[in-house]
Write an enzyme that holds these catalytic residues in place. Sequence first.
Site, PDB file in Angstrom:
ATOM      1  N   ASP A 187       0.854  -1.183   0.000  1.00  0.00           N
ATOM      2  CA  ASP A 187       0.000   0.000   0.000  1.00  0.00           C
ATOM      3  C   ASP A 187       0.895   1.239   0.000  1.00  0.00           C
ATOM      4  O   ASP A 187       1.809   1.363   0.827  1.00  0.00           O
ATOM      5  CB  ASP A 187      -0.904   0.022   1.225  1.00  0.00           C
ATOM      6  CG  ASP A 187      -1.883   1.185   1.192  1.00  0.00           C
ATOM      7  OD1 ASP A 187      -2.893   1.078   0.468  1.00  0.00           O
ATOM      8  OD2 ASP A 187      -1.611   2.193   1.864  1.00  0.00           O
ATOM      9  N   LEU A 188       0.677   2.140  -0.959  1.00  0.00           N
ATOM     10  CA  LEU A 188       1.512   3.342  -1.060  1.00  0.00           C
ATOM     11  C   LEU A 188       1.163   4.338   0.049  1.00  0.00           C
ATOM     12  O   LEU A 188      -0.014   4.528   0.377  1.00  0.00           O
ATOM     13  CB  LEU A 188       1.334   4.000  -2.429  1.00  0.00           C
ATOM     14  CG  LEU A 188       1.686   3.142  -3.659  1.00  0.00           C
ATOM     15  CD1 LEU A 188       1.579   3.979  -4.924  1.00  0.00           C
ATOM     16  CD2 LEU A 188       3.078   2.545  -3.526  1.00  0.00           C
TER      17      LEU A 188
ATOM     18  N   ASP B 265      -4.203   2.637  -4.872  1.00  0.00           N
ATOM     19  CA  ASP B 265      -2.758   2.597  -4.658  1.00  0.00           C
ATOM     20  C   ASP B 265      -2.338   1.294  -3.985  1.00  0.00           C
ATOM     21  O   ASP B 265      -1.327   1.244  -3.286  1.00  0.00           O
ATOM     22  CB  ASP B 265      -2.324   3.789  -3.801  1.00  0.00           C
ATOM     23  CG  ASP B 265      -3.026   3.807  -2.452  1.00  0.00           C
ATOM     24  OD1 ASP B 265      -3.987   3.022  -2.288  1.00  0.00           O
ATOM     25  OD2 ASP B 265      -2.624   4.579  -1.575  1.00  0.00           O
TER      26      ASP B 265
END
Length: 501
Positions: free
Chosen positions: A294-295, A337
């Site tokens: 996960d960004l 993302d």
Amino acid sequence: MHAEHTPSLPVRRQRSRPFRLTRFFSLASLIGIVAVTVCLFWTYRELTERHLVEHESRANSDLTRAFANAVWGHYRSFVLDSAGRPREALLADPALPLLRAEVMAKMSGLQIAKIKIYNLDGLTVFSTDEKQIGEDKSRNAGFRQARAGAVASQITFRETFDAFEGVLNNRNLIASYVPARASADAPIEGVFEVYSDVTELLQSQTRAQWQVAGIVLVLLATLYMFLLLVVRKADLTIARQEQERAAKEEQVRHQAYHDALTGLPNRAYFSERLGETIALAQRTNQTCALMFVDLDRFKIVNDSLGHQAGDQLLKAVSERIQACLRESDLLFRMGGDEFTIILPRVAAPEDVAFVARRVLEAVAVPVSVHEHELAVGATIGIAVYPEDGLNAEELLKNADAAMYSAKAAGRGTHAFYRAAMNQRALQRLGLEVALKKAFRDGEFALYYQPRIDAATRRVVALEALLRWISTSRGVVPPGEFMGVLEDTGMMRTVGEWVLRS
């Protein structure tokens, strides 16, 4: 360097060989043309021969009736009285030369090769070939039909034939058996056998047959070429449409299983491949792992610079993550993302942690978008099969939980679902940091061990052994740090130092 690897689409059922109308039409038409030509030639030949036999049979019957009307009254007694007479008696009868002369006079100029006369017992009373006088033909099928009142004819080929004009070679003849009567209503008193020479007529008909066959073949070939052009054009159109349909189908399948922005496989394909990977690991008794990426701070970039900048950032980040993976590893974009990584073959949890650190380091490098240097990070949660789940759903849920656990711990890091694995990963990370510091601080040393010849007891070589003398750990055995040197890429640097030392 790790080659980029894009997962293939789900295996489809192998397509059968495409149907080609032109090939099918060509073979079928050629077979049809040959069959039609052969059948037409055979039918035409049979019909012409049949008509020829019928024509000659009628002609011979008319000829016999005309002859009977002219001479039968003079010689019928000779035929009727011939029953039981031997050949010598027939040859000595004075009526025989007169009958022969009468026959020769009547047949002069006609296509008649031979004439024979039988009495009702089948005895050959007269023949233009005297050698045949006196022969018994009572068993002959043609004679029996004529004696019963029917005209029988058949075509035959003779290599040599004794005609009243001499010996003939290679001739086609029609033999007709015709009943002889004194009048149309009178009973049958004898049988005439008339041989008509139809050799030239058959040759002419054969030439005509070949000409007809040639004309038909040319016409069929012309029709075939015309239809072949039409079918070929239709076949090309069908093939082009099939290619377009297949391309559209492939495009739809690709869109169904891939993310439109990054080109990576999507969530729909992820579930299928994760299930396959778990099934393979179960069959081979191996370990596989799932990483949930996960960004960090992506929402800030997306909200401040717009979706276009966010899309470029996602594409750049996905390329960097892909470059960090092995060829066998599979990268998916789950949406927004979030990314997932399937590692099919894992020897130890430390290997997964090593890959996770590479991904975190690659993502942490700033990305240039619209003249802005954007620094985003990532947080990774890791779940390992079979310890953290026995199916795809459990593994994904636990990897996601591990990711949230890592975010709660401070972002920009990775975490295993199980605490024991986290502890081992932290120990491995601490060992890597300690090794780099030890090399900088000169804590490595070489111990030289002699190698002695057993026979002479002399030293023949020295073996250099690498040792780590840590200020905090003491003397560390090589088995605890040599593998870490290889995994982190420090072995080359340390090896050069050993050689220089």
